[in-house]
Design an enzyme around this catalytic site. Structure first.
Site, PDB file in Angstrom:
ATOM      1  N   GLY A   1       2.887   2.324  10.462  1.00  0.00           N
ATOM      2  CA  GLY A   1       3.871   3.383  10.233  1.00  0.00           C
ATOM      3  C   GLY A   1       4.642   3.780  11.476  1.00  0.00           C
ATOM      4  O   GLY A   1       5.309   4.811  11.496  1.00  0.00           O
TER       5      GLY A   1
ATOM      6  N   GLU B   1      -6.465   5.161   7.791  1.00  0.00           N
ATOM      7  CA  GLU B   1      -6.193   6.572   7.461  1.00  0.00           C
ATOM      8  C   GLU B   1      -7.415   7.201   6.784  1.00  0.00           C
ATOM      9  O   GLU B   1      -7.701   8.382   6.969  1.00  0.00           O
ATOM     10  CB  GLU B   1      -4.939   6.668   6.576  1.00  0.00           C
ATOM     11  CG  GLU B   1      -3.684   6.383   7.392  1.00  0.00           C
ATOM     12  CD  GLU B   1      -2.532   5.803   6.599  1.00  0.00           C
ATOM     13  OE1 GLU B   1      -2.557   5.842   5.352  1.00  0.00           O
ATOM     14  OE2 GLU B   1      -1.587   5.286   7.232  1.00  0.00           O
TER      15      GLU B   1
ATOM     16  N   SER C   1       3.695  -2.159  10.149  1.00  0.00           N
ATOM     17  CA  SER C   1       5.155  -2.243  10.264  1.00  0.00           C
ATOM     18  C   SER C   1       5.710  -3.625   9.902  1.00  0.00           C
ATOM     19  O   SER C   1       6.653  -4.112  10.543  1.00  0.00           O
ATOM     20  CB  SER C   1       5.610  -1.798  11.656  1.00  0.00           C
ATOM     21  OG  SER C   1       5.224  -0.445  11.884  1.00  0.00           O
TER      22      SER C   1
ATOM     23  N   ASN D   1       0.892  -1.176   0.000  1.00  0.00           N
ATOM     24  CA  ASN D   1       0.000   0.000   0.000  1.00  0.00           C
ATOM     25  C   ASN D   1       0.921   1.215   0.000  1.00  0.00           C
ATOM     26  O   ASN D   1       1.529   1.531   1.011  1.00  0.00           O
ATOM     27  CB  ASN D   1      -0.884  -0.019   1.257  1.00  0.00           C
ATOM     28  CG  ASN D   1      -1.641   1.285   1.431  1.00  0.00           C
ATOM     29  OD1 ASN D   1      -1.909   1.996   0.461  1.00  0.00           O
ATOM     30  ND2 ASN D   1      -1.981   1.614   2.673  1.00  0.00           N
TER      31      ASN D   1
ATOM     32  N   GLU E   1      -5.245  -4.526  10.716  1.00  0.00           N
ATOM     33  CA  GLU E   1      -4.166  -3.558  10.895  1.00  0.00           C
ATOM     34  C   GLU E   1      -4.366  -2.771  12.192  1.00  0.00           C
ATOM     35  O   GLU E   1      -5.131  -1.792  12.216  1.00  0.00           O
ATOM     36  CB  GLU E   1      -4.146  -2.576   9.723  1.00  0.00           C
ATOM     37  CG  GLU E   1      -3.897  -3.212   8.381  1.00  0.00           C
ATOM     38  CD  GLU E   1      -3.302  -2.218   7.409  1.00  0.00           C
ATOM     39  OE1 GLU E   1      -2.241  -2.522   6.853  1.00  0.00           O
ATOM     40  OE2 GLU E   1      -3.870  -1.135   7.224  1.00  0.00           O
TER      41      GLU E   1
ATOM     42  N   HIS F   1      -9.260   1.694   4.902  1.00  0.00           N
ATOM     43  CA  HIS F   1      -7.971   1.825   5.602  1.00  0.00           C
ATOM     44  C   HIS F   1      -8.160   2.799   6.773  1.00  0.00           C
ATOM     45  O   HIS F   1      -8.932   3.754   6.667  1.00  0.00           O
ATOM     46  CB  HIS F   1      -6.908   2.337   4.627  1.00  0.00           C
ATOM     47  CG  HIS F   1      -5.523   2.257   5.183  1.00  0.00           C
ATOM     48  ND1 HIS F   1      -5.034   3.174   6.084  1.00  0.00           N
ATOM     49  CD2 HIS F   1      -4.534   1.347   4.988  1.00  0.00           C
ATOM     50  CE1 HIS F   1      -3.796   2.837   6.409  1.00  0.00           C
ATOM     51  NE2 HIS F   1      -3.468   1.726   5.772  1.00  0.00           N
TER      52      HIS F   1
ATOM     53  N   LYS G   1       0.232   4.308  -0.236  1.00  0.00           N
ATOM     54  CA  LYS G   1      -0.344   5.541   0.343  1.00  0.00           C
ATOM     55  C   LYS G   1      -0.112   6.699  -0.627  1.00  0.00           C
ATOM     56  O   LYS G   1      -0.140   6.482  -1.824  1.00  0.00           O
ATOM     57  CB  LYS G   1       0.259   5.824   1.721  1.00  0.00           C
ATOM     58  CG  LYS G   1       0.299   4.597   2.622  1.00  0.00           C
ATOM     59  CD  LYS G   1       0.574   4.954   4.043  1.00  0.00           C
ATOM     60  CE  LYS G   1       0.807   3.695   4.835  1.00  0.00           C
ATOM     61  NZ  LYS G   1       0.531   3.852   6.237  1.00  0.00           N
TER      62      LYS G   1
HETATM   63  C1  PEP Z   1      -0.459   0.330   5.810  1.00  0.00           C
HETATM   64  O1  PEP Z   1      -0.332   1.401   5.254  1.00  0.00           O
HETATM   65  O2  PEP Z   1      -1.467  -0.328   5.589  1.00  0.00           O
HETATM   66  C2  PEP Z   1       0.597  -0.128   6.712  1.00  0.00           C
HETATM   67  C3  PEP Z   1       0.435  -1.254   7.345  1.00  0.00           C
HETATM   68  O3  PEP Z   1       1.697   0.670   6.835  1.00  0.00           O
HETATM   69  P1  PEP Z   1       3.129   0.276   7.478  1.00  0.00           P
HETATM   70  O4  PEP Z   1       3.500  -1.074   6.900  1.00  0.00           O
HETATM   71  O5  PEP Z   1       4.063   1.357   7.042  1.00  0.00           O
HETATM   72  O6  PEP Z   1       2.954   0.197   8.955  1.00  0.00           O
END
Ligand code: PEP
Length: 249
Positions: A172, A96, A212, A9, A166, A94, A11
């Site tokens: 992040g 975000e 992460s 992803n 998630e 998501h 972003k």
């Molecule tokens: C994501 O954007 O869905 C995500 C899990 O980000 P990251 O791997 O950077 O934590």
């Protein structure tokens, strides 16, 4: 036996030119016969990414879409537009989008239904905040998100959905859930799918962990019984993504 699915992803990262260059450099490195690999990218990157990945087995996804086919929704992108381009996946709900763009479970549910109607595989996200985890209500919260997100779907449709667990506190932040924490919630997701749609559906639905994920922790996370791959943010923007895709080696 569920086939693992590892999706990047991006972003709001990479211009169309950077996207094309990255895919050109990565496509052979992340091709895999063992797992499904997908790049979910910003709308303006879809054309160059589809072009670069033509003829490979790497899937291409969007990071959002509207639930209507067309209409007066300035600035939005419709499922039919994505479908015609050759997009086969879409990330929906998501954290975000929920946090910064006020997406609700109801909107996510409409989008999931619409994606399935047009033949695009939804990657439906769920996850708890740190406060919810500390209050001990993670599983309860996730069960609600899953039930609402999948509301009104048939079992055959649910089988096609990819669910991404998630935890918001792990996105992040460099703070990954332990494999046991991730497994516990992914198991709970499979259980709630089983309760509502039956065990056969629950056995088939693929559940990713995201938060992460890195080249270092992917193998341990993906070895867990109910974790069928990952949704990868930061590390999908770098060459490190190949270590995640080839986590078995
Ligand atoms: C994501 O954007 O869905 C995500 C899990 O980000 P990251 O791997 O950077 O934590």
């Amino acid at each position: 036996m569920r086939r693992k699915i590892i999706a990047g992803n991006w972003k709001m990262n990479k211009t169309p030119k950077e996207a094309a260059e990255f895919c050109k450099m990565m496509k052979d490195k992340v091709s895999s016969t063992q797992v499904d690999v997908v790049f979910c990218v910003p709308f303006v990157d879809l054309f160059p990414v589809l072009e670069q990945l033509k003829g490979t087995d790497i899937g291409v996804g969007a990071e959002n879409m509207h639930f209507e086919d067309s209409g007066a929704y300035t600035g939005e992108i419709s499922p039919l537009m994505l479908k015609e381009m050759g997009v086969t996946y879409v990330v929906l709900g998501h954290s975000e989008r929920r946090q910064y763009f006020n997406e609700t479970d109801e909107m996510v549910n409409k989008k999931v239904k619409k994606a399935l109607d047009v033949g695009i595989t939804p990657i439906m996200c769920c996850g708890e905040t740190l406060e919810q985890r500390e209050a001990g209500i993670t599983i309860e919260w996730i069960r609600i998100q899953i039930k609402c997100g999948l509301l009104g779907l048939t079992g055959d449709e649910v089988e096609k959905v990819v669910i991404a667990y998630e935890p918001i506190w792990a996105i992040g932040t460099g703070r990954t859930a332990t494999s046991e924490q991730a497994q516990e919630v992914c198991r709970a997701i499979r259980q709630v799918v089983g309760q509502v749609y039956g065990d056969a559906v629950a056995e088939k639905v693929r559940i990713q962990y995201g938060g992460s994920v890195s080249g270092k922790n992917a193998a341990e996370l993906f070895a867990m019984e109910d974790i069928d791959g990952g949704l990868v943010g930061g590390a999908s923007l770098k060459e490190e993504f190949q270590q995640i895709v080839h986590y078995q080696k």
